[in-house]
Design an enzyme around this catalytic site. Sequence first.
Site, PDB file in Angstrom:
ATOM      1  N   LYS A 191       0.875  -1.318  -0.183  1.00  0.00           N
ATOM      2  CA  LYS A 191       0.029  -0.176  -0.357  1.00  0.00           C
ATOM      3  C   LYS A 191       0.784   1.470   0.356  1.00  0.00           C
ATOM      4  O   LYS A 191       1.083   1.382   1.163  1.00  0.00           O
ATOM      5  CB  LYS A 191      -0.985   0.061   1.478  1.00  0.00           C
ATOM      6  CG  LYS A 191      -2.042   0.875   1.123  1.00  0.00           C
ATOM      7  CD  LYS A 191      -2.279   2.039   2.331  1.00  0.00           C
ATOM      8  CE  LYS A 191      -1.684   3.093   2.338  1.00  0.00           C
ATOM      9  NZ  LYS A 191      -2.407   4.514   1.933  1.00  0.00           N
ATOM     10  N   GLY A 243       6.606   4.892   8.585  1.00  0.00           N
ATOM     11  CA  GLY A 243       5.922   5.897   8.266  1.00  0.00           C
ATOM     12  C   GLY A 243       6.035   6.133   9.204  1.00  0.00           C
ATOM     13  O   GLY A 243       6.861   6.312  10.460  1.00  0.00           O
ATOM     14  N   SER A 244       5.214   7.302  10.593  1.00  0.00           N
ATOM     15  CA  SER A 244       5.286   7.913  11.625  1.00  0.00           C
ATOM     16  C   SER A 244       5.349   7.435  12.594  1.00  0.00           C
ATOM     17  O   SER A 244       4.042   6.036  12.845  1.00  0.00           O
ATOM     18  CB  SER A 244       4.412   8.880  11.319  1.00  0.00           C
ATOM     19  OG  SER A 244       3.113   8.250  11.124  1.00  0.00           O
ATOM     20  N   THR A 245       5.736   6.967  13.901  1.00  0.00           N
ATOM     21  CA  THR A 245       4.999   6.932  15.239  1.00  0.00           C
ATOM     22  C   THR A 245       3.720   6.717  15.639  1.00  0.00           C
ATOM     23  O   THR A 245       3.150   5.978  15.568  1.00  0.00           O
ATOM     24  CB  THR A 245       5.927   7.445  16.476  1.00  0.00           C
ATOM     25  OG1 THR A 245       7.492   7.671  15.801  1.00  0.00           O
ATOM     26  CG2 THR A 245       5.938   7.162  16.917  1.00  0.00           C
ATOM     27  N   GLY A 248       2.094   4.123  13.378  1.00  0.00           N
ATOM     28  CA  GLY A 248       3.177   2.938  13.792  1.00  0.00           C
ATOM     29  C   GLY A 248       2.418   2.389  15.422  1.00  0.00           C
ATOM     30  O   GLY A 248       1.940   0.747  15.239  1.00  0.00           O
ATOM     31  N   GLU A 266       9.015   0.979  10.518  1.00  0.00           N
ATOM     32  CA  GLU A 266      10.563   1.924  10.538  1.00  0.00           C
ATOM     33  C   GLU A 266       9.316   3.186  10.292  1.00  0.00           C
ATOM     34  O   GLU A 266       9.139   3.380  10.097  1.00  0.00           O
ATOM     35  CB  GLU A 266      11.387   2.225   9.089  1.00  0.00           C
ATOM     36  CG  GLU A 266      11.662   0.893   8.746  1.00  0.00           C
ATOM     37  CD  GLU A 266      13.267   0.457   9.561  1.00  0.00           C
ATOM     38  OE1 GLU A 266      13.344   1.350   9.877  1.00  0.00           O
ATOM     39  OE2 GLU A 266      13.226  -1.019   9.844  1.00  0.00           O
ATOM     40  N   CYS A 301      12.672  10.702   7.096  1.00  0.00           N
ATOM     41  CA  CYS A 301      13.331   9.869   7.962  1.00  0.00           C
ATOM     42  C   CYS A 301      14.609  10.113   8.903  1.00  0.00           C
ATOM     43  O   CYS A 301      14.335  10.452  10.129  1.00  0.00           O
ATOM     44  CB  CYS A 301      13.158   8.812   7.909  1.00  0.00           C
ATOM     45  SG  CYS A 301      14.368   7.749   7.613  1.00  0.00           S
ATOM     46  N   GLU A 399       9.674  15.516  15.178  1.00  0.00           N
ATOM     47  CA  GLU A 399       9.820  15.746  13.796  1.00  0.00           C
ATOM     48  C   GLU A 399       9.193  16.461  13.188  1.00  0.00           C
ATOM     49  O   GLU A 399       7.425  16.662  12.837  1.00  0.00           O
ATOM     50  CB  GLU A 399       9.283  14.376  13.629  1.00  0.00           C
ATOM     51  CG  GLU A 399       9.736  14.102  12.141  1.00  0.00           C
ATOM     52  CD  GLU A 399       9.921  12.379  11.543  1.00  0.00           C
ATOM     53  OE1 GLU A 399       8.584  12.036  11.846  1.00  0.00           O
ATOM     54  OE2 GLU A 399      10.423  11.952  11.260  1.00  0.00           O
TER      55      GLU A 399
HETATM   56  P1  NAP Z   1       2.120   7.713   7.495  1.00  0.00           P
HETATM   57  O1  NAP Z   1       1.553   8.875   7.911  1.00  0.00           O
HETATM   58  O2  NAP Z   1       2.061   7.633   9.312  1.00  0.00           O
HETATM   59  O3  NAP Z   1       1.698   6.910   6.562  1.00  0.00           O
HETATM   60  C1  NAP Z   1       2.373   5.638   6.431  1.00  0.00           C
HETATM   61  C2  NAP Z   1       1.458   5.068   5.716  1.00  0.00           C
HETATM   62  O4  NAP Z   1       0.114   4.997   6.723  1.00  0.00           O
HETATM   63  C3  NAP Z   1       1.025   5.498   4.528  1.00  0.00           C
HETATM   64  O5  NAP Z   1       0.853   4.942   3.963  1.00  0.00           O
HETATM   65  C4  NAP Z   1      -0.164   6.121   4.674  1.00  0.00           C
HETATM   66  O6  NAP Z   1      -1.399   5.884   4.264  1.00  0.00           O
HETATM   67  C5  NAP Z   1      -0.122   4.633   6.319  1.00  0.00           C
HETATM   68  N1  NAP Z   1      -1.894   5.475   7.335  1.00  0.00           N
HETATM   69  C6  NAP Z   1      -2.538   6.070   7.652  1.00  0.00           C
HETATM   70  N2  NAP Z   1      -2.726   5.785   8.600  1.00  0.00           N
HETATM   71  C7  NAP Z   1      -3.187   4.434   8.266  1.00  0.00           C
HETATM   72  C8  NAP Z   1      -3.228   3.300   9.425  1.00  0.00           C
HETATM   73  N3  NAP Z   1      -4.168   4.010  11.002  1.00  0.00           N
HETATM   74  N4  NAP Z   1      -3.381   2.228   9.610  1.00  0.00           N
HETATM   75  C9  NAP Z   1      -2.216   1.700   8.509  1.00  0.00           C
HETATM   76  N5  NAP Z   1      -1.965   2.469   7.575  1.00  0.00           N
HETATM   77  C10 NAP Z   1      -1.980   4.000   7.953  1.00  0.00           C
HETATM   78  O7  NAP Z   1       3.491   8.756   7.271  1.00  0.00           O
HETATM   79  P2  NAP Z   1       3.786   9.670   6.581  1.00  0.00           P
HETATM   80  O8  NAP Z   1       3.719  10.965   6.207  1.00  0.00           O
HETATM   81  O9  NAP Z   1       3.756   9.075   4.956  1.00  0.00           O
HETATM   82  O10 NAP Z   1       5.288  10.016   6.321  1.00  0.00           O
HETATM   83  C11 NAP Z   1       6.550  10.560   6.714  1.00  0.00           C
HETATM   84  C12 NAP Z   1       6.834   9.514   8.523  1.00  0.00           C
HETATM   85  O11 NAP Z   1       7.637   8.596   7.979  1.00  0.00           O
HETATM   86  C13 NAP Z   1       7.549  10.359   9.322  1.00  0.00           C
HETATM   87  O12 NAP Z   1       7.611  10.027  10.830  1.00  0.00           O
HETATM   88  C14 NAP Z   1       9.185   9.620   8.685  1.00  0.00           C
HETATM   89  O13 NAP Z   1       9.527   9.799   9.701  1.00  0.00           O
HETATM   90  C15 NAP Z   1       8.490   8.237   9.058  1.00  0.00           C
HETATM   91  N6  NAP Z   1       9.608   7.234   7.960  1.00  0.00           N
HETATM   92  C16 NAP Z   1      10.688   6.951   8.325  1.00  0.00           C
HETATM   93  C17 NAP Z   1      11.573   5.923   7.583  1.00  0.00           C
HETATM   94  C18 NAP Z   1      12.371   5.379   8.019  1.00  0.00           C
HETATM   95  O14 NAP Z   1      13.374   4.788   7.854  1.00  0.00           O
HETATM   96  N7  NAP Z   1      12.365   4.979   9.982  1.00  0.00           N
HETATM   97  C19 NAP Z   1      11.557   6.191   6.292  1.00  0.00           C
HETATM   98  C20 NAP Z   1      10.323   7.426   6.076  1.00  0.00           C
HETATM   99  C21 NAP Z   1       9.866   7.431   6.617  1.00  0.00           C
HETATM  100  P3  NAP Z   1      -2.522   7.616   3.329  1.00  0.00           P
HETATM  101  O15 NAP Z   1      -0.581   8.082   3.285  1.00  0.00           O
HETATM  102  O16 NAP Z   1      -2.906   7.168   1.969  1.00  0.00           O
HETATM  103  O17 NAP Z   1      -2.795   8.092   4.775  1.00  0.00           O
END
Ligand code: NAP
Length: 497
Positions: A191, A243-245, A248, A266, A301, A399
Amino acid sequence: MSKKTLAYWKDKADALQFEGRAWIDGQYHGAQDGRTFACVSPIDGRVLCAVADCGAAEVEAAVAAARRSFDTQVWAGQNPRARKAALLRWAALIRMHEEELALLETLDAGKPIRDTTSVDVPGTAYSIEWYAEAIDKIGGEVVPADHHLLGLVTREPIGVVAAVVPWNFPLLMAAWKFAPALAAGNSVVLKPSEKSPLSALRVAQLALDAGIPPGVFNVLPGGGEVGRLLALHGDVDCLAFTGSTAVGKQIMQYAGQSNLKRVWLELGGKSPNIVLADCADLDRAAKAAAGAIFYNMGEMCTAGSRLLVQREIKTALLDRVIAAARRYTPGNPLDPATAMGAIVDRVQFERVLGYIEAGRAEARLLLGGSAVQPENGGFYIEPTIFDVPQAGSKIAREEIFGPVLSVLTFDTADEAVRLANDSEYGLAAAVWTADLTQAHEMARSLRAGTVWVNCYDEGGDMNFPFGGYRQSGNGRDKSLHALEKYTELKSTLVRLR
Ligand code: NAP
Ligand code: MG
């Protein structure tokens, strides 16, 4: 740098075809209820195409296809050499389509074309190649046991792996999951973020062209609800998330509410970049500090979003960081000269501007701080630097995921380590010093999954495990260790007599 011009990429972009339908069981499908959402380019606000807004019906179909392909062993049952060959063909096709895929990333996510052509797309192919090349060389163990027993320890694919990924490196973050998962013999449901679904939908067709059987690799565009349904699904054996903490934490709960699927996370970071007064090369440190927060619009990230500087070199370093930040003047991402593109969408753009407003109240603005408009209708923010007197300030703790740097000042190395570790995150850290003993001692003390010494963000090859301590997550992407996430360990004991 590429000789291709802005005009070249604009022409290519105008001729590009977009595919917005879900990829299930080797075919494109619209959402059953016909629902779509608009895929908007952050470069200029233009609608690129309509994308299927998947829901429960598509999740069921994709998980069922993945399950069927796993249970019938069309992929898992192949000799690892055969899986290797198919994956290598897929990587080769991705390299052949590099310009098209790089353009999709650039148009969809606002990333500079110089980066999508040099990092995102080749990095994706390389990830697939790396696990393909590894998978037919890893064996199990014959372990010591009682004389009448033969003891085997083997690794087996887990089954159906769902990967839920963010938008900052849409294909590459996905590849860090699907490449080891597929190499190990699993079937995958990916996804992508609703902010950046296009590249994943395109490579799915290439996977089929490469000979990866239908059902083994599926892609479901849609919102967070699709991720939630996958995380709750009883037939998903493993959920790998970047994605975000905050999300997660929810995913762990969904696993607990359903089938205790393996969950690998992650997550976010607020990584400290520490420069000691004896740093041997302040110019290099300054350039790296600017790159650490302004590369990829700060949507990293591992962003070095906290610059910790020893007091006696503060002015000297900051003058150089501010000069180095000029390289990141926002521009059209399709221009090969542009090093700073557009923020991924309006929501993230406003979020970052909100943090900048908070910063104005609690810190001293040294650079930037405004939205700019190199292209009408797009979302661009200047490189922004704050001198932050209080480590507890909002902008120094949370962040931001944008081009905003917080500078904190310290007097002793011990104080630097304390400040660095005073975070809920632990993804990465860096230390700059000419004293190698000091460097090693600090590297040991820093609570982070990656520590750079006298560099930042180096190490593009796959050998380094990548992931976080604390609330930056669990498990590791990249390296052979990633295969541990997508396999179960089995002990087989054979009684010989
Ligand atoms: P996010 O809002 O947590 O979204 C990540 C993914 O999860 C997206 O595909 C999102 O879908 C989906 N999602 C949203 N709500 C969900 C739920 N309740 N259940 C399951 N999945 C759900 O994060 P983001 O804004 O896309 O990305 C930024 C974050 O990613 C930052 O915190 C960054 O630090 C982190 N990141 C970490 C790494 C690492 O390797 N540690 C690498 C890159 C990014 P939608 O977007 O379609 O809502
Ligand atoms: Mg987009």
